[in-house]
Design a protein around this motif. Structure first.
Motif, PDB file in Angstrom:
ATOM      1  N   THR A  45     -24.339 -28.325  33.003  1.00 36.64           N
ATOM      2  CA  THR A  45     -24.697 -28.944  34.272  1.00 36.64           C
ATOM      3  C   THR A  45     -25.611 -27.985  35.028  1.00 36.64           C
ATOM      4  OG1 THR A  45     -22.562 -30.081  34.330  1.00 36.64           O
ATOM      5  CG2 THR A  45     -23.778 -29.956  36.398  1.00 36.64           C
ATOM      6  N   SER A  46     -26.744 -28.488  35.510  1.00 40.07           N
ATOM      7  CA  SER A  46     -27.788 -27.620  36.074  1.00 40.07           C
ATOM      8  C   SER A  46     -27.354 -26.812  37.290  1.00 40.07           C
ATOM      9  CB  SER A  46     -29.026 -28.444  36.423  1.00 40.07           C
ATOM     10  OG  SER A  46     -28.737 -29.358  37.462  1.00 40.07           O
ATOM     11  N   TRP A  47     -26.393 -27.302  38.063  1.00 40.30           N
ATOM     12  CA  TRP A  47     -26.006 -26.599  39.285  1.00 40.30           C
ATOM     13  C   TRP A  47     -24.813 -25.666  39.081  1.00 40.30           C
ATOM     14  CZ3 TRP A  47     -21.107 -28.242  40.602  1.00 40.30           C
ATOM     15  CH2 TRP A  47     -20.715 -29.509  40.159  1.00 40.30           C
ATOM     16  N   VAL A  48     -24.317 -25.562  37.867  1.00 39.97           N
ATOM     17  CA  VAL A  48     -23.150 -24.727  37.582  1.00 39.97           C
ATOM     18  C   VAL A  48     -23.581 -23.317  37.217  1.00 39.97           C
ATOM     19  CG1 VAL A  48     -21.176 -24.392  36.044  1.00 39.97           C
ATOM     20  CG2 VAL A  48     -21.756 -26.674  36.852  1.00 39.97           C
ATOM     21  N   GLY A  49     -23.030 -22.354  37.949  1.00 40.78           N
ATOM     22  CA  GLY A  49     -23.245 -20.946  37.638  1.00 40.78           C
ATOM     23  C   GLY A  49     -22.070 -20.437  36.842  1.00 40.78           C
ATOM     24  N   SER A  50     -21.558 -19.258  37.191  1.00 40.75           N
ATOM     25  CA  SER A  50     -20.397 -18.742  36.471  1.00 40.75           C
ATOM     26  C   SER A  50     -19.160 -19.502  36.916  1.00 40.75           C
ATOM     27  CB  SER A  50     -20.237 -17.243  36.682  1.00 40.75           C
ATOM     28  OG  SER A  50     -19.731 -16.963  37.952  1.00 40.75           O
ATOM     29  N   ASN A  51     -18.347 -19.801  35.973  1.00 39.67           N
ATOM     30  CA  ASN A  51     -17.161 -20.611  36.230  1.00 39.67           C
ATOM     31  C   ASN A  51     -16.003 -19.979  35.479  1.00 39.67           C
ATOM     32  OD1 ASN A  51     -15.358 -22.617  36.810  1.00 39.67           O
ATOM     33  ND2 ASN A  51     -16.366 -24.188  35.602  1.00 39.67           N
ATOM     34  N   VAL A  52     -15.236 -19.156  36.196  1.00 36.95           N
ATOM     35  CA  VAL A  52     -14.039 -18.541  35.632  1.00 36.95           C
ATOM     36  C   VAL A  52     -12.846 -19.166  36.321  1.00 36.95           C
ATOM     37  CG1 VAL A  52     -15.205 -16.404  34.961  1.00 36.95           C
ATOM     38  CG2 VAL A  52     -14.197 -16.581  37.225  1.00 36.95           C
ATOM     39  N   PRO A  53     -11.656 -19.009  35.787  1.00 39.41           N
ATOM     40  CA  PRO A  53     -10.509 -19.744  36.340  1.00 39.41           C
ATOM     41  C   PRO A  53     -10.328 -19.682  37.857  1.00 39.41           C
ATOM     42  CG  PRO A  53      -9.888 -18.669  34.315  1.00 39.41           C
ATOM     43  CD  PRO A  53     -11.298 -18.228  34.620  1.00 39.41           C
ATOM     44  N   LEU A  58     -22.275 -21.504  42.192  1.00 35.83           N
ATOM     45  CA  LEU A  58     -23.408 -22.366  41.875  1.00 35.83           C
ATOM     46  C   LEU A  58     -24.424 -21.559  41.072  1.00 35.83           C
ATOM     47  CD1 LEU A  58     -23.896 -24.154  45.305  1.00 35.83           C
ATOM     48  CD2 LEU A  58     -22.937 -25.144  43.208  1.00 35.83           C
ATOM     49  N   ALA A  59     -25.227 -22.247  40.294  1.00 38.27           N
ATOM     50  CA  ALA A  59     -26.292 -21.609  39.519  1.00 38.27           C
ATOM     51  C   ALA A  59     -27.365 -21.064  40.454  1.00 38.27           C
ATOM     52  CB  ALA A  59     -26.908 -22.623  38.558  1.00 38.27           C
TER      53      ALA A  59
END
Length: 78
Positions: A45-53, A58-59
């Motif tokens: 997904t273009s707006w997703v940056g780092s996603n940890v628990p 945001l990206a």
């Protein structure tokens, strides 16, 4: 769904929080509002940056886009 599509559907207080805290960890309550509009984020997904628990960001592209909006710049121009 791209940020350009879901941004205008957010309530103004959520938009303002994202502007004021641009680049910070996105709290669950804000992420819940976004995903209600845009769907659950995936790695591509273009707006997703780092996603940890425990932390969602945001990206960089989305952060830059919000900065342009905050500065009343046209989001499509360089």
């Amino acid at each position: 769904m791209n940020i350009e599509n879901w941004w205008p559907l957010l309530d103004s207080s959520t938009q303002q929080w994202l502007i004021n805290n641009n680049g910070d960890v996105v709290p669950a309550s804000i992420l819940d509002q976004i995903t209600a509009l845009a769907g659950h984020p995936t790695a591509d997904t273009s707006w997703v940056g780092s996603n940890v628990p425990e932390e969602f960001y945001l990206a960089d592209e989305a952060i830059d886009w919000i900065e342009k909006i905050a500065n009343d710049e046209d989001s499509e121009s360089e």
